[in-house]
Each structure stands twice: as C-alpha cells, then as structure tokens.
Design a protein around this motif. Structure first.
Motif, PDB file in Angstrom:
ATOM      1  N   ALA A 302       0.845  -1.201   0.000  1.00 55.93           N
ATOM      2  CA  ALA A 302       0.000   0.000   0.000  1.00 55.93           C
ATOM      3  C   ALA A 302       0.870   1.237   0.000  1.00 55.93           C
ATOM      4  O   ALA A 302       0.787   2.097   0.883  1.00 55.93           O
ATOM      5  N   TYR A 303       1.744   1.325  -0.994  1.00 56.02           N
ATOM      6  CA  TYR A 303       2.628   2.468  -1.100  1.00 56.02           C
ATOM      7  C   TYR A 303       1.892   3.665  -1.719  1.00 56.02           C
ATOM      8  O   TYR A 303       0.836   3.513  -2.345  1.00 56.02           O
ATOM      9  N   ASP A 304       2.488   4.836  -1.580  1.00 59.02           N
ATOM     10  CA  ASP A 304       1.881   6.053  -2.101  1.00 59.02           C
ATOM     11  C   ASP A 304       1.643   5.939  -3.599  1.00 59.02           C
ATOM     12  O   ASP A 304       2.312   5.167  -4.300  1.00 59.02           O
ATOM     13  N   ALA A 305       0.713   6.760  -4.088  1.00 57.59           N
ATOM     14  CA  ALA A 305       0.387   6.719  -5.512  1.00 57.59           C
ATOM     15  C   ALA A 305       1.386   7.502  -6.366  1.00 57.59           C
ATOM     16  O   ALA A 305       1.301   7.463  -7.594  1.00 57.59           O
ATOM     17  N   ASP A 306       2.355   8.211  -5.734  1.00 53.71           N
ATOM     18  CA  ASP A 306       3.323   8.989  -6.518  1.00 53.71           C
ATOM     19  C   ASP A 306       4.365   8.071  -7.151  1.00 53.71           C
ATOM     20  O   ASP A 306       4.379   6.866  -6.943  1.00 53.71           O
ATOM     21  N   SER A 307       5.260   8.663  -7.918  1.00 46.43           N
ATOM     22  CA  SER A 307       6.248   7.871  -8.659  1.00 46.43           C
ATOM     23  C   SER A 307       7.183   7.124  -7.725  1.00 46.43           C
ATOM     24  O   SER A 307       7.559   5.974  -7.997  1.00 46.43           O
ATOM     25  N   ALA A 308       7.561   7.750  -6.591  1.00 49.37           N
ATOM     26  CA  ALA A 308       8.449   7.073  -5.637  1.00 49.37           C
ATOM     27  C   ALA A 308       7.757   5.836  -5.059  1.00 49.37           C
ATOM     28  O   ALA A 308       8.383   4.786  -4.885  1.00 49.37           O
ATOM     29  N   ILE A 329      -1.786  -5.666  -4.387  1.00 47.55           N
ATOM     30  CA  ILE A 329      -1.427  -4.247  -4.412  1.00 47.55           C
ATOM     31  C   ILE A 329      -2.674  -3.420  -4.172  1.00 47.55           C
ATOM     32  O   ILE A 329      -3.734  -3.694  -4.764  1.00 47.55           O
ATOM     33  N   LEU A 330      -2.544  -2.433  -3.313  1.00 48.22           N
ATOM     34  CA  LEU A 330      -3.629  -1.500  -3.019  1.00 48.22           C
ATOM     35  C   LEU A 330      -3.459  -0.289  -3.923  1.00 48.22           C
ATOM     36  O   LEU A 330      -2.411   0.373  -3.883  1.00 48.22           O
ATOM     37  N   SER A 331      -4.448   0.001  -4.716  1.00 48.28           N
ATOM     38  CA  SER A 331      -4.370   1.135  -5.631  1.00 48.28           C
ATOM     39  C   SER A 331      -4.947   2.369  -4.946  1.00 48.28           C
ATOM     40  O   SER A 331      -6.162   2.567  -4.880  1.00 48.28           O
ATOM     41  N   LEU A 332      -4.053   3.205  -4.411  1.00 48.21           N
ATOM     42  CA  LEU A 332      -4.480   4.406  -3.689  1.00 48.21           C
ATOM     43  C   LEU A 332      -4.815   5.535  -4.651  1.00 48.21           C
ATOM     44  O   LEU A 332      -4.184   5.659  -5.717  1.00 48.21           O
ATOM     45  N   LEU A 341      -5.489   9.234   3.386  1.00 45.83           N
ATOM     46  CA  LEU A 341      -6.761   8.635   2.989  1.00 45.83           C
ATOM     47  C   LEU A 341      -7.623   8.326   4.213  1.00 45.83           C
ATOM     48  O   LEU A 341      -8.821   8.636   4.246  1.00 45.83           O
ATOM     49  N   ILE A 342      -7.015   7.725   5.231  1.00 44.66           N
ATOM     50  CA  ILE A 342      -7.774   7.382   6.438  1.00 44.66           C
ATOM     51  C   ILE A 342      -8.197   8.649   7.178  1.00 44.66           C
ATOM     52  O   ILE A 342      -9.319   8.744   7.684  1.00 44.66           O
ATOM     53  N   ARG A 343      -7.310   9.650   7.238  1.00 41.19           N
ATOM     54  CA  ARG A 343      -7.650  10.905   7.920  1.00 41.19           C
ATOM     55  C   ARG A 343      -8.833  11.608   7.258  1.00 41.19           C
ATOM     56  O   ARG A 343      -9.740  12.105   7.925  1.00 41.19           O
ATOM     57  N   GLU A 344      -8.829  11.636   5.936  1.00 42.23           N
ATOM     58  CA  GLU A 344      -9.821  12.423   5.210  1.00 42.23           C
ATOM     59  C   GLU A 344     -11.089  11.642   4.872  1.00 42.23           C
ATOM     60  O   GLU A 344     -12.185  12.200   4.848  1.00 42.23           O
ATOM     61  N   ALA A 345     -10.929  10.342   4.588  1.00 36.62           N
ATOM     62  CA  ALA A 345     -12.096   9.564   4.153  1.00 36.62           C
ATOM     63  C   ALA A 345     -12.508   8.486   5.138  1.00 36.62           C
ATOM     64  O   ALA A 345     -13.557   7.863   4.963  1.00 36.62           O
ATOM     65  N   GLY A 346     -11.684   8.228   6.148  1.00 38.90           N
ATOM     66  CA  GLY A 346     -12.052   7.272   7.168  1.00 38.90           C
ATOM     67  C   GLY A 346     -11.584   5.857   6.895  1.00 38.90           C
ATOM     68  O   GLY A 346     -11.131   5.527   5.785  1.00 38.90           O
TER      69      GLY A 346
END
Length: 618
Positions: A302-308, A329-332, A341-346
């Motif tokens: 569940a890595y960030d959706a950015d290039s890194a 793989i988790l597609s964020l 994501l958890i902070r803003e969408a729960g």
C-alpha cells in the motif's frame, strides 16, 4: 535442583514442537505428520514436515532438521544455551544459573538500556513538557490519538543542544556509548544532542527492545527525517517499523500490509488495520522479507500513488515473489497515502480499497495501459513486453490463459499475438512454461490418451505427477532416438534394461527391440520386424520425430533419465520419511526410519554433485 540434562528434558517436554513451530509458519495435518512452508528458507511448495509423536522436524527442501531447541537455534540464529533459555522462559521454567554474557552481548545490553532511557525521556518531553506543545499540536493535526502516542512510544526531542546529554551524564552513562547508537554527536565543543526539535519514532526489534529512532522535523528543513546510524543493535535492513506491535495480528490473519511511512503505520493501526508495518527505507530488503514470511502468507503493498511509491512497489514485488508470498497491491487515489486517505475519508475508505486489492498482473496491466500509448502499434508492443515476465511466472495454465485474454483485451491486440510473444520470451529467457508445452504438445503422449480404444499399458498422462510426466517424456525421447538411429541401441543397453523403464508402454517397446537383436537397420526395417502390438506405438513415435525434426542427444537424454530416476527415489523416500511408513504401508521402526533419512541425504548430495545444474521444479 535439576541437573542440566533434566532441565533440557523438561524444556523439551513443556515446549511442544508443533506449538512452537506454529508461531513461525502455518502447519496442516497430513496423516500423522504436519506440513507447511519452511520458515528456514524460501519456498512455494510445502516441504517442511513436523512429527508430533517423535517431536522432531525435517525439511526436505533445505535438509535441516532436529528437535525444538534445534529449531529455535536455526530460526533465531542463536546458540544452544540461548535457544534453551528462551524456551525455558516460554514455558515458565526457571533457569538455574545465569550464564555470563559475552563481551559483545554485554555491550548490546548496555546500548539497549541507553536507548530505552532515551525513549522514556523523549516520551516524557512529548506529553509533559511545555516545549512538547509543538509536537502535540502536530500530532493532533495529523489525527494521531494519545493512545497511539503510548502504543508506539512516540516522543519529542527539544530544540536544545544538551538536554539528553545532561540526563545521560546524571545517570553516569558513558557518552561514548550513546554516540555509538547515534543519540549524541561530538563536535568542537564536546558532546551534543543529535536529535533536536523533532518528533521521535522509536524503532523496536522483534523482542520489543529499543533498537533505534527516527526523528521528523516540523518545518521544511532538511533532512526531513533523521535516523539512527547502523550499529551492533540497529540494522535498518533487518527491522520493520511497527512489526513488534503488528506481529500477533499478522500471525493471526496471515496477512501483512506494507506502507511507506511511520505515520502511515500509526494511522492504519488506529483505524483497526493492526497488521500494518513499514520498511525503514524506500524498498524492502531480503532480510525484511524473510521476517515477513515467518508470519504471513499474503503481503499487501500500500505504497503512495506517486512515482516514488510506484518504484518502491516494483522493487518489492520480486523479493516477495521469490519468498513465495501471495502479493496484492492497493491502488491508492492520486495524491493520497494511507495516512491521508484514512484521515480524510475514514477507515471505511481504506477497507473498501483493501477488499478490491489487485493481484500483481492486474496491477501491472493497469500500469502499462496508463504508461504506454496503447492506441499505437509501438505502445501496444511495449505494453505487452513489460507484462511478459509476470505472465511467465503464473503456474496455473487456466489462470495464465485468463490473464492473456484480459491483457489482449485491455491492450487491444489478439490473444494469439500475446501468446506468441510469451512463447518467444520464455524461449529466449530459458523459462519453463508448462502451459506452452501443453498447448504445443501434439505428441504421441496425448494422442494415445485421448483415444477411446483400450490399449494395453497406456496411461493417462494428465493424471501423472510432474516428475512422472518428465520420466514419461524422457523415456519416450530415448525410444524415438533408438528408432531413428538403431545403431545406438547397444550403447543404450549398456545403461538400461527393459525393467528399468517406469512405463509399460515404453518397457514393452524396448523389450521388443531388444528381442530382435538387430545390429543395424533403418526405421522401416525395424517397424517391419515388430509385432503389431508395438508397431503402432513405434510408428507414432517415428512420425512425431520426423515432423518435429529435432536432433537427438543420446548422452543428454540418458543423463536426464538418470537424474529423474534419482529424483524419483528421493521423492519416494520423502514420502516414506514424512509418513513414517514404507512403500507397502508398513510402519517404519526407528532404525529403518534413520536409514531412510541417511539414504535420502546421500541421494540428495549425489543429485547436487552429479547434476549441479538441476533447477527444474518437478
């Protein structure tokens, strides 16, 4: 007081080997024994066996075995006394005399104590001091609850240069030792605090000891994160953030969620995803994957959706696949990490994504479709080429066919085109491809099994094990070569007799050829001399060989058969040892069982010595 032998005996009696090993891998009962994936090496097919009656284990993959103490020695990489002491503590058995620590162990214990003191100091500064207000406000903004401050031992290093240094002096702790673990530095004016005005994330090892620290700055200064340096107790490549807090959930669920950052881990734990951990760097290491494999069977990236984050995902895939873990793989959403994501969408939003987690091929397919212009011929070709290595790794022919169909549809090419590219890739890279072999195999082995007419000695090849199929094929190829070049038959007879052939159809043909005693003849003459019962078999073999026009390698086939026969015996011994019964189903006495184990070891050594390039998964 118990003597040493009685103590060891009690430790073994009160530490059931099945219970102990189950803390490291999942065991399933097969007859009287239990089997599972070996926690001592990476494997995809279970070869690890535990005998609960005799309290011993043996892995047919890596050849390691022993009792419960031996297991702890190997899995934890410790000596006999340390393993016994750990098992004694586990069983609540008092160790009668303290073993003197070695100089190295004494040094490690001192460093752990220094880190523990520092962690307590940092935590106090976070929750009790006025200077910690900045850190508390930061955590509040990030919605990190006070319960998590305690669960993860969060702390704050004040902006001053000597607060921790002065505390260590008061406690009579050598600052040179604190320097070794990176808590203090040394400059022109002497020792100073290395962590200053930072939120502190203590990093625990598997036993809950404070191995090191990560410190995050609050502004845009650099470095954003300051970590403990490598030391005798802190090895970044071997540790995982949050693993100590997560390990019981990981063991229970057999699943681990791998994220990038400290706050990602803490936010996920707060939301109930307590199987979440993070690597201490941009990519996973082999040591970290080995630790994960001991507890989990599925790894969710569940890595960030950015290039890194995407680069980290790609780097982690290969190591996790090598370890035999099921990977998802988790597609964020773009612009989000697990924390945001958890902070803003729960938690519900994260759970929804977790339920939709993708397998590796679906993930890579989504990546290549977005990466290349699949409306152009060049883009289509590039997209397919990038998928081929993963397609080749799919063991199931049914699954692979489904993925080929899906890839063709998404990229906009024909299934035949994808299949042809995959076949070319497999050939070029020397990979085994069972599905390609089956699709392309119009050989005699399939012809004789699909025919409804009964034929003596014929077998249903599809019902054979992979090893039996390999032997069936090699024996067939040898006879094809014999029929093509009958003058080689005498050389073959120096190595084999009819009774050596495992399959009756080939055994009968070999015996018929031997009976004719033909010193030299062409294929047509040989066929004429054979009886009708074997002539059809021989004719079919010759026809197939002629169509394929493949040159025969007599020595290569004979060596391969010898290797396969050896592997067959090893497999038979494996079954007898794991079940405790011989081929007739009779229970093996202890002496007989030991003899089987010795023969197994000798044959395995012989296989590795005589056939060092044996890599086929049979």
């Amino acid at each position: 007081m118990l003597d040493r032998q009685e103590l060891i005996r009690e430790i073994k009696e009160k530490n059931d080997i099945v219970a102990v090993i189950s803390e490291y891998t999942t065991l399933k009962r097969v007859g009287r024994n239990l089997t599972g994936l070996c926690p001592l090496h990476s494997e995809k097919t279970p070869s690890f066996n535990v005998n609960p009656a005799k309290q011993f284990f043996y892995c047919f993959g890596c050849g390691k075995g022993g009792d419960v103490i031996s297991f702890i020695m190997k899995v934890e990489n410790v000596d006999f006394i340390t393993a016994a002491q750990r098992l004694a503590r586990r069983a609540g058995i008092e160790w009668p005399e303290a073993q003197p620590l070695s100089k190295e162990d004494h040094q490690k214990e001192q460093l752990y104590k220094i880190n523990k003191l520092a962690a307590a100091f940092f935590h106090h500064c976070l929750i009790k001091t006025e200077s910690g207000a900045t850190a508390r406000q930061y955590l509040d903004r990030r919605k990190i609850l006070p319960t998590s401050w305690s669960a993860f031992n969060l702390g704050y290093a004040s902006a001053g240069w000597h607060q921790l240094t002065e505390l260590l002096k008061q406690k009579a702790i050598p600052l040179e030792a604190a320097e070794k673990v990176g808590l203090v530095g040394f400059g022109e004016n002497g020792f100073y605090d290395r962590f200053r005005d930072r939120l502190i994330f203590p990093i625990l090892d598997l036993r809950g000891r404070f191995a090191g620290f990560g410190g995050r700055i609050f502004d845009q200064s650099h470095p954003k994160y300051l970590n403990s340096p490598e030391s005798v107790i802190f090895h970044k490549s071997r540790l995982l953030y949050g693993f100590y807090q997560a390990k019981e959930t990981i063991r229970h669920k057999r699943q681990v969620i791998i994220v990038e950052g400290y706050l990602d881990v803490i936010q996920a734990h707060q939301a109930g995803f307590t199987q979440t951990i993070a690597s201490l760097g941009t990519a996973l290491t082999r040591e970290q994957v080995k630790l994960i494999k001991r507890y989990a069977s599925e790894a969710v990236l569940a890595y960030d959706a950015d290039s890194a984050g995407q680069n980290a995902t790609h780097k982690g895939l290969e190591l996790l696949q090598e370890a035999g873990l099921e990977i998802k793989i988790l597609s964020l959403p773009t612009g989000h990490d697990p924390d945001s994501l958890i902070r803003e969408a729960g938690a519900e939003a994260f759970e929804a994504l977790l339920q939709k987690r993708m397998n590796v091929i679906d993930y890579q397919l989504s990546q290549v479709v977005g990466k290349y212009d699949v409306n152009s011929p060049e883009g289509k070709a590039q997209a397919v080429q990038e998928l081929l290595p993963q397609l080749a790794k799919v063991d199931s022919s049914i699954a692979r066919e489904a993925y080929i169909r899906k890839a063709a549809r998404e990229i906009g090419v024909s299934e035949t085109a994808v299949f042809n590219e995959l076949r070319r890739w497999v050939h070029t890279n020397g990979k085994n491809s069972q599905v390609l072999d089956r699709i392309n195999n119009n050989s005699y082995t399939n012809e004789i099994t699909v025919n409804s007419r009964p034929k003596t000695g014929l077998v249903n090849v599809e019902n054979l094990t992979p090893l039996q199929k390999a032997i069936f094929k090699a024996e067939k190829e040898l006879l094809q070569l014999t029929l093509q070049e009958y003058d080689k038959f005498e050389r073959i007879k120096e190595k084999l007799e009819a009774k050596d052939f495992r399959f009756e159809v080939w055994r009968n043909l070999f015996a018929a050829l031997d009976q004719k005693r033909l010193s030299s003849a062409g294929p047509e003459f040989v066929l004429e001399e054979l009886a009708s019962s074997t002539r059809e078999v021989a004719a079919t073999l010759l026809a197939e060989q002629e169509i394929k026009n493949c040159p025969g390698d007599l020595d290569g086939i004979l060596n391969r058969l010898q290797m396969l026969y050896l592997q067959e015996r090893i497999q038979s011994l494996t079954n007898e040892i794991s079940t405790g019964r011989d081929a007739r189903g009779q229970v093996l006495e202890e002496a007989a069982l030991k003899a089987k184990v010795r023969e197994f070891t000798e044959l395995k050594n012989r296989l590795q010595k005589e056939f060092p390039h044996f890599t086929a998964e049979i």
